[in-house]
Design a protein around this motif. Sequence first.
Motif, PDB file in Angstrom:
ATOM      1  N   ILE A 155      11.140  -0.542 -15.767  1.00  0.00           N
ATOM      2  CA  ILE A 155      10.036  -0.870 -14.860  1.00  0.00           C
ATOM      3  C   ILE A 155       9.560   0.392 -14.150  1.00  0.00           C
ATOM      4  N   MET A 156      10.502   1.169 -13.611  1.00  0.00           N
ATOM      5  CA  MET A 156      10.137   2.387 -12.889  1.00  0.00           C
ATOM      6  C   MET A 156       9.417   3.382 -13.796  1.00  0.00           C
ATOM      7  N   LEU A 157       9.896   3.541 -15.006  1.00  0.00           N
ATOM      8  CA  LEU A 157       9.285   4.482 -15.944  1.00  0.00           C
ATOM      9  C   LEU A 157       7.900   4.016 -16.381  1.00  0.00           C
ATOM     10  N   LEU A 158       7.809   2.762 -16.793  1.00  0.00           N
ATOM     11  CA  LEU A 158       6.539   2.243 -17.292  1.00  0.00           C
ATOM     12  C   LEU A 158       5.461   2.204 -16.205  1.00  0.00           C
ATOM     13  N   GLU A 159       5.864   1.978 -14.953  1.00  0.00           N
ATOM     14  CA  GLU A 159       4.902   2.018 -13.851  1.00  0.00           C
ATOM     15  C   GLU A 159       4.187   3.368 -13.799  1.00  0.00           C
ATOM     16  N   ARG A 160       4.906   4.407 -14.176  1.00  0.00           N
ATOM     17  CA  ARG A 160       4.366   5.759 -14.079  1.00  0.00           C
ATOM     18  C   ARG A 160       3.581   6.204 -15.304  1.00  0.00           C
ATOM     19  N   ALA A 211       0.834  -1.202   0.000  1.00  0.00           N
ATOM     20  CA  ALA A 211       0.000   0.000   0.000  1.00  0.00           C
ATOM     21  C   ALA A 211       0.875   1.261   0.000  1.00  0.00           C
ATOM     22  N   ILE A 212       2.031   1.190   0.636  1.00  0.00           N
ATOM     23  CA  ILE A 212       2.935   2.352   0.654  1.00  0.00           C
ATOM     24  C   ILE A 212       3.427   2.636  -0.756  1.00  0.00           C
ATOM     25  N   GLY A 214      10.032   7.038  -2.304  1.00  0.00           N
ATOM     26  CA  GLY A 214       9.225   5.948  -1.761  1.00  0.00           C
ATOM     27  C   GLY A 214       8.764   4.980  -2.827  1.00  0.00           C
ATOM     28  N   CYS A 215       8.594   5.486  -4.031  1.00  0.00           N
ATOM     29  CA  CYS A 215       8.221   4.646  -5.173  1.00  0.00           C
ATOM     30  C   CYS A 215       9.370   3.738  -5.602  1.00  0.00           C
ATOM     31  N   CYS A 216      10.556   4.276  -5.603  1.00  0.00           N
ATOM     32  CA  CYS A 216      11.673   3.654  -6.312  1.00  0.00           C
ATOM     33  C   CYS A 216      12.733   2.988  -5.443  1.00  0.00           C
ATOM     34  N   ARG A 254       2.568   9.572 -10.271  1.00  0.00           N
ATOM     35  CA  ARG A 254       1.836   9.421 -11.545  1.00  0.00           C
ATOM     36  C   ARG A 254       1.008  10.651 -11.863  1.00  0.00           C
ATOM     37  N   SER A 255       0.615  11.403 -10.850  1.00  0.00           N
ATOM     38  CA  SER A 255      -0.257  12.545 -11.058  1.00  0.00           C
ATOM     39  C   SER A 255       0.291  13.777 -10.349  1.00  0.00           C
ATOM     40  N   PRO A 256       1.288  14.417 -10.952  1.00  0.00           N
ATOM     41  CA  PRO A 256       1.863  15.599 -10.307  1.00  0.00           C
ATOM     42  C   PRO A 256       0.829  16.700 -10.052  1.00  0.00           C
ATOM     43  N   MET A 257      -0.150  16.856 -10.937  1.00  0.00           N
ATOM     44  CA  MET A 257      -1.157  17.898 -10.731  1.00  0.00           C
ATOM     45  C   MET A 257      -1.945  17.636  -9.443  1.00  0.00           C
TER      46      MET A 257
END
Length: 169
Positions: free
Chosen positions: A132-137, A66-67, A106-108, A76-79
Motif C-alpha cells: 500500500i505504501m509503495l503503490l501510493e507513491r 489533508a496532512i 508523515g506519510c507512513c 511522490r515528487s522528490p524533485m
Amino acid sequence: DKDMHQPSITVFIAGYLLIWSAMAVVATGIQWAISSGNVDVPVLVNSAPLIGGLMLIVAGAYQWSAIKEACLSQCRSPMRFFMTYWKDGTYGALHMGIRHGLFCAGCCWALMALMFVGGTMNLIWMAVLTAIMLLERIIPQGRALGRFAGGVFVIWGLMLLGVGLINYL
C-alpha cells in the motif's frame, strides 16, 4: 564537481535516517511496553479488539487527511521537494534530510502503526502494508488505492470495535 557534493549527500541521508531511527526507537519502545505487559489480566485481553479497532479507524481516517496528502505529495515528487526546500551547505543538507524524513514519516506512520494490529512479525501483514505504501507513491492511482485501503481499515476497525464492546460488556 561530483566530489564537492558527496558530503552534502551523506549529510542529507544522515538527516533522513535520523528521523526514521527516531521512529524505530519509538516503535521498539511501544513493542517492549506491549510485550512486557500482563496479558493474563482479563480486562487487557478483552480490550485488545477495542485498541486494534481504534488503531484501524485512526489509520484509515488518516489515509483521507489533508496532512497525509501534503506529506505524500512531497514523497511522490522528490524533485519538487528539492526545488521548494533547497538549502546550500552541510547544514542545509541536514535540514533538507530531516525535513524530507518528516514528510515521509508523515506519510507512513499510521500504516506502520497498524503493524501492532496485524502482528509485528506477520510477514503477510507487513507485505500488504508495504505494498500500500509503495503503490501510493509510484502508480497514478496510488492516492485512490490509499483512500480505498483507508476505507477498508475504518470498516474493519468499526467491526473490531463492535466485537470488542460486545465482549467487554
